[in-house]
Design a protein around this motif. Structure first.
Motif, PDB file in Angstrom:
ATOM      1  N   ALA A 151      -9.802   9.208  42.600  1.00 19.07           N
ATOM      2  CA  ALA A 151     -10.417   9.281  43.926  1.00 19.07           C
ATOM      3  C   ALA A 151     -11.739  10.043  43.880  1.00 19.07           C
ATOM      4  N   SER A 152     -11.930  10.863  42.848  1.00 17.25           N
ATOM      5  CA  SER A 152     -13.124  11.722  42.761  1.00 17.25           C
ATOM      6  C   SER A 152     -14.349  10.997  42.225  1.00 17.25           C
ATOM      7  N   ILE A 153     -14.147   9.869  41.577  1.00 22.89           N
ATOM      8  CA  ILE A 153     -15.292   9.149  41.011  1.00 22.89           C
ATOM      9  C   ILE A 153     -15.026   7.648  41.049  1.00 22.89           C
ATOM     10  N   LYS A 154     -16.002   6.912  41.509  1.00 21.31           N
ATOM     11  CA  LYS A 154     -15.828   5.488  41.738  1.00 21.31           C
ATOM     12  C   LYS A 154     -16.202   4.666  40.505  1.00 21.31           C
ATOM     13  N   GLN A 155     -15.756   3.391  40.545  1.00 22.82           N
ATOM     14  CA  GLN A 155     -16.011   2.451  39.453  1.00 22.82           C
ATOM     15  C   GLN A 155     -17.505   2.305  39.183  1.00 22.82           C
ATOM     16  N   TRP A 156     -18.271   2.099  40.251  1.00 24.61           N
ATOM     17  CA  TRP A 156     -19.706   1.874  40.073  1.00 24.61           C
ATOM     18  C   TRP A 156     -20.393   3.097  39.449  1.00 24.61           C
ATOM     19  N   ALA A 157     -19.874   4.283  39.775  1.00 26.41           N
ATOM     20  CA  ALA A 157     -20.479   5.508  39.260  1.00 26.41           C
ATOM     21  C   ALA A 157     -20.283   5.619  37.748  1.00 26.41           C
ATOM     22  N   ILE A 158     -19.111   5.231  37.268  1.00 28.50           N
ATOM     23  CA  ILE A 158     -18.854   5.277  35.825  1.00 28.50           C
ATOM     24  C   ILE A 158     -19.743   4.275  35.099  1.00 28.50           C
ATOM     25  N   ARG A 159     -19.845   3.068  35.665  1.00 28.55           N
ATOM     26  CA  ARG A 159     -20.703   2.046  35.042  1.00 28.55           C
ATOM     27  C   ARG A 159     -22.152   2.539  34.966  1.00 28.55           C
ATOM     28  N   LYS A 160     -22.622   3.132  36.061  1.00 24.18           N
ATOM     29  CA  LYS A 160     -24.008   3.617  36.108  1.00 24.18           C
ATOM     30  C   LYS A 160     -24.233   4.730  35.091  1.00 24.18           C
ATOM     31  N   LEU A 161     -23.258   5.637  34.980  1.00 21.82           N
ATOM     32  CA  LEU A 161     -23.384   6.747  34.037  1.00 21.82           C
ATOM     33  C   LEU A 161     -23.428   6.258  32.593  1.00 21.82           C
ATOM     34  N   ILE A 162     -22.553   5.320  32.272  1.00 22.77           N
ATOM     35  CA  ILE A 162     -22.513   4.810  30.897  1.00 22.77           C
ATOM     36  C   ILE A 162     -23.826   4.113  30.554  1.00 22.77           C
ATOM     37  N   LYS A 163     -24.339   3.345  31.507  1.00 23.04           N
ATOM     38  CA  LYS A 163     -25.614   2.658  31.271  1.00 23.04           C
ATOM     39  C   LYS A 163     -26.743   3.656  31.059  1.00 23.04           C
ATOM     40  N   SER A 164     -26.776   4.675  31.911  1.00 24.55           N
ATOM     41  CA  SER A 164     -27.821   5.702  31.795  1.00 24.55           C
ATOM     42  C   SER A 164     -27.704   6.456  30.471  1.00 24.55           C
ATOM     43  N   ALA A 165     -26.473   6.810  30.106  1.00 27.01           N
ATOM     44  CA  ALA A 165     -26.254   7.551  28.861  1.00 27.01           C
ATOM     45  C   ALA A 165     -26.657   6.718  27.656  1.00 27.01           C
ATOM     46  N   PHE A 166     -26.362   5.431  27.715  1.00 28.71           N
ATOM     47  CA  PHE A 166     -26.698   4.575  26.567  1.00 28.71           C
ATOM     48  C   PHE A 166     -28.213   4.434  26.423  1.00 28.71           C
ATOM     49  N   GLU A 167     -28.900   4.338  27.556  1.00 28.39           N
ATOM     50  CA  GLU A 167     -30.362   4.234  27.508  1.00 28.39           C
ATOM     51  C   GLU A 167     -30.988   5.497  26.919  1.00 28.39           C
ATOM     52  N   ASP A 168     -30.415   6.659  27.273  1.00 25.55           N
ATOM     53  CA  ASP A 168     -30.992   7.928  26.821  1.00 25.55           C
ATOM     54  C   ASP A 168     -30.537   8.344  25.423  1.00 25.55           C
ATOM     55  N   TYR A 169     -29.271   8.091  25.111  1.00 26.52           N
ATOM     56  CA  TYR A 169     -28.711   8.652  23.870  1.00 26.52           C
ATOM     57  C   TYR A 169     -28.004   7.639  22.973  1.00 26.52           C
ATOM     58  N   GLY A 170     -28.030   6.367  23.367  1.00 28.89           N
ATOM     59  CA  GLY A 170     -27.361   5.347  22.548  1.00 28.89           C
ATOM     60  C   GLY A 170     -27.919   5.261  21.139  1.00 28.89           C
ATOM     61  N   SER A 171     -29.210   5.566  20.989  1.00 26.88           N
ATOM     62  CA  SER A 171     -29.843   5.493  19.666  1.00 26.88           C
ATOM     63  C   SER A 171     -29.314   6.565  18.720  1.00 26.88           C
ATOM     64  N   GLU A 172     -28.652   7.587  19.282  1.00 25.84           N
ATOM     65  CA  GLU A 172     -28.126   8.670  18.452  1.00 25.84           C
ATOM     66  C   GLU A 172     -26.739   8.355  17.882  1.00 25.84           C
ATOM     67  N   LEU A 173     -26.136   7.244  18.319  1.00 21.76           N
ATOM     68  CA  LEU A 173     -24.806   6.893  17.810  1.00 21.76           C
ATOM     69  C   LEU A 173     -24.852   6.685  16.305  1.00 21.76           C
ATOM     70  N   ILE A 174     -23.891   7.286  15.625  1.00 22.30           N
ATOM     71  CA  ILE A 174     -23.849   7.226  14.167  1.00 22.30           C
ATOM     72  C   ILE A 174     -22.513   6.661  13.715  1.00 22.30           C
ATOM     73  N   ASN A 175     -22.484   6.169  12.498  1.00 19.96           N
ATOM     74  CA  ASN A 175     -21.250   5.645  11.933  1.00 19.96           C
ATOM     75  C   ASN A 175     -20.373   6.811  11.467  1.00 19.96           C
ATOM     76  N   ILE A 176     -19.296   7.059  12.200  1.00 17.28           N
ATOM     77  CA  ILE A 176     -18.418   8.184  11.871  1.00 17.28           C
ATOM     78  C   ILE A 176     -17.510   7.846  10.691  1.00 17.28           C
ATOM     79  N   VAL A 177     -17.011   6.617  10.664  1.00 20.88           N
ATOM     80  CA  VAL A 177     -16.158   6.207   9.548  1.00 20.88           C
ATOM     81  C   VAL A 177     -17.029   6.090   8.296  1.00 20.88           C
ATOM     82  N   PRO A 178     -16.651   6.768   7.201  1.00 22.28           N
ATOM     83  CA  PRO A 178     -17.463   6.738   5.972  1.00 22.28           C
ATOM     84  C   PRO A 178     -17.711   5.316   5.484  1.00 22.28           C
TER      85      PRO A 178
END
Length: 680
Positions: A151-178
């Motif tokens: 109830a504290s956070i809506k579906q659209w808000a999560i989608r928007k956050l993930i999109k924003s985070a990916f635009e800002d920090y998606g390039s920093e994703l690294i391969n964790i599995v050796p």
């Protein structure tokens, strides 16, 4: 100081634009604390917004239909803040009915003659679409992810956050599995995998990404488990118990142990005397008598003048264990105490002093047991009930209260031995397959309609005999997208049908204190009927509850149905379970037939494994002791085994993960060491 490439990934979500203190708290409730958590907060399904041919739809299909509005929308109001908006559309030369529930504002937005696309559930007999939203086919992604929300956070808000985070920090994703693991298995690049899971263009994207995500999720979970346990594989406390005293206590029991119980007790006692710290899983069907087996281990430790602790997930269950074990040990000198968040300050202070001085032999409690100020004198034996309800670090925090005490985990969810070993690592397993003497098998009946007169007759019969009734629904409230019975609706119905009887409503959206109070009141027989969602699946032991009614039973898996059914049949009184469902597919029908046929949880677990297909790509899973976001330990056993072998390979070559190729894996484990995932 030069930051590592992945430094932002492990920072708080508060670094994201628009995320203040309230949103940080709301996201934390979903287990999202860092940017990395957000990237790995995967959808559990997708809504398909491809325009579909109305002539190809089957009854119950969800679809996007595109056409022209041919009648003026008519708004009708009913009930409290409830409404329906109805109109007709011409779709591919067919005039269909469209209805929106509880969206009255659309009346002024939908005009006759308008070109419109709507998404909803198709009802073939009425040529009708129960719509949930309008769709802009030019702007909407054809596959839209659906995330679990509160109830504290809506579906659209999560989608928007993930999109924003990916635009800002998606390039920093690294391969964790050796790479030595990743390359032979052809795993996707981390960046591409995360992108295709959250922003897929097709189901092929989802399936491809899921294959890599499943393996990685298992690999990281098992790697974290191995990392946390690497310091635990050492000598433990040896409990030199008095066998004669233990036998004398067993002779005072008012019942005879089953052969399975005797065997489990022998295995536990053997571990207690061993120099190696016990790491054992005790699994047994609901009502099979696991607690008495654990109690005998507690008494064995007591004869050696050593302390025990029993940690459980809820205060109700803690109080039940306290009452039962205090009575069991009533004629002995074994001192039992209860510690929960509800313990008063003065009581807590005196209790902790006695615990530290060794005056308490057994401490029972919830998460309160792992608080820093809880100090034992000589803790030697730790029992964790419903252990899958606790995270890795929570279980470990209790273990470090002593000098490597012996650990016994208990679960009422039977799983295949090989799967248990794969999930839990190097753990010994004791199994109780027999039921205590005097227990009558629960009689299970399947009816297809909620109006079947058998339901009312059964309820009235149990009430007349001073018994209690559980009623379970899959939803809390009415849903626009799912045609299922909900707890609020059923509660109103039962209050009306049984006006002279106290009826309670319980669901997961209530405050914890309110839930505890209702469960306590039901156990005290202040309520005769409890209408609930699945929050009563574990941790409730009410002897007078003899009837379980489960609406839309086809929405639950075999193991969950069996757990729910296990809330009745807790005494020598004949108990019943009524499954209410009219499933349209053969697998669901077979599940219900198996429930009617058998009370054996192990038999049902094996058949659940045989019956289950691939299901939805990220669909609701019905089993598993661990709340994996993508993988399913039963469906994805091959990936699980590959992940276990891969983890063993990495740690055997580089136990401390100091090699350059394991740097990202090591960084992940270090940053997530103090995150406590609940394994459920």
């Amino acid at each position: 100081m030069v930051k590592s490439k992945s430094s932002h990934l492990y920072e708080s979500v508060s670094i994201l634009s628009g995320v203040g203190a309230k949103k940080v708290e709301a996201l934390s409730g979903l287990g999202i604390r860092t940017v990395m958590d957000l990237f790995y907060y995967f959808p559990y399904r997708y809504e398909d917004f491809y325009e579909q041919n109305v002539y190809n739809l089957a009854d119950g299909d969800k679809a996007v239909l595109h056409g022209q509005v041919v009648t003026t929308p008519v708004l009708s109001r009913f009930g409290y803040k409830k409404s329906s908006l109805r109109f007709k559309m011409e779709v591919q030369d067919l005039v269909i009915n469209v209805v929106f529930f509880n969206q009255p504002y659309l009346r002024d937005k939908i005009m006759i003659g308008e070109d419109l696309a709507v998404y909803g559930k198709w009802e073939q007999a009425k040529l009708s679409l129960t719509a949930s939203k309008t769709v802009d086919l030019k702007k909407t992604d054809q596959l839209e992810p659906v995330y679990s929300t509160t109830a504290s956070i809506k579906q659209w808000a999560i989608r928007k956050l993930i999109k924003s985070a990916f635009e800002d920090y998606g390039s920093e994703l690294i391969n964790i599995v050796p790479n030595e693991i990743r390359d032979p298995l052809h795993l996707m690049d981390e960046h591409d995998m995360i992108f295709k899971i959250h922003f897929p263009k097709s189901y092929d994207d989802v399936k491809e990404a899921r294959q890599s995500a499943v393996f990685e999720e298992f690999f990281l979970y098992l790697g974290r488990l191995k990392w946390l346990k690497k310091d635990d594989d050492q000598l433990g406390i040896q409990v030199n118990y008095n066998l004669n005293e233990l036998k004398q206590f067993i002779e005072t029991l008012p019942f005879e142990l089953t052969d399975s119980q005797k065997h489990a007790v022998n295995e536990i006692c053997f571990d207690l005397k061993s120099e190696q710290a016990m790491n054992r899983l005790l699994q047994g069907d609901v009502g099979s008598g696991k607690t008495i087996v654990a109690a005998l281990g507690i008494y064995a430790a007591f004869t050696a003048k050593m302390q025990s602790a029993l940690m459980v997930p809820t205060e109700v269950l803690a109080a039940q264990h306290y009452d039962n074990l205090k009575q069991l040990f009533n004629d002995t000198n074994l001192q039992v105490a209860l510690l929960t968040s509800g313990t008063s300050k003065s009581e807590r202070k005196a209790l902790l002093e006695d615990l530290k001085n060794g005056k308490i032999d057994l401490l029972i409690g919830t998460h309160a047991l792992i608080q820093p100020d809880v100090e034992f004198n000589n803790l030697a034996f730790v029992i964790i009930d419903e252990q899958h309800r606790f995270g890795v670090n929570q279980r470990r925090a209790l273990r470090v209260k002593g000098l490597m005490p012996n650990i016994l985990s208990m679960t009422a969810t039977p799983i295949p031995r090989t799967l248990a070993i794969t999930i839990y690592g190097s753990i010994k397993i004791s199994t109780i397959k027999e039921m205590p003497k005097g227990r009558l098998p629960i009689k299970t009946i399947w009816v297809k309609g909620a109006s079947d007169p058998l339901i009312d007759r059964a309820v009235r019969y149990e009430l007349e005999h001073d018994h209690q009734v559980y009623v379970v629904a899959p939803l809390v409230a009415e849903s626009e997208t799912m045609d299922l019975r909900n707890a609020e609706e059923i509660y109103d119905q039962y209050v009306q049908n049984y006006p002279k009887v106290e009826v309670a409503l319980l669901h997961g959206k209530m405050k914890p204190d309110d839930k505890e109070q209702i469960l306590n009141d039901f156990a005290a027989k202040k309520y005769r009927i409890l209408v609930s969602t699945t929050v009563i699946e574990v941790g409730v032991d009410v002897k007078d509850a003899t009837l379980m009614i489960i609406y839309d039973a086809n929405r639950f898996g075999l193991s969950q149905l069996h757990q729910l059914r296990g809330r009745v049949g807790r005494s020598s009184i004949q108990s019943y379970c009524i499954l209410v469902a009219n499933p349209q597919n053969e697998v669901a029908k077979k599940r219900l037939e198996l429930m009617v046929e058998s009370n054996d949880g192990f038999f049902l677990a094996e058949n659940d494994l045989k019956l289950r297909g691939a299901g939805e790509v990220f669909g609701n899973r019905q089993s598993g002791e661990i709340n994996f976001k993508v993988g399913d330990p039963l469906e994805d056993q091959k990936s699980l085994q590959l992940a276990r072998d891969a983890v063993d390979q990495v740690f055997s070559k580089d136990p401390e993960l100091t090699d350059a190729e394991n740097q990202n894996f090591h960084e992940f484990l270090v940053h997530t060491k103090d995150q406590d995932e609940t394994i459920d």
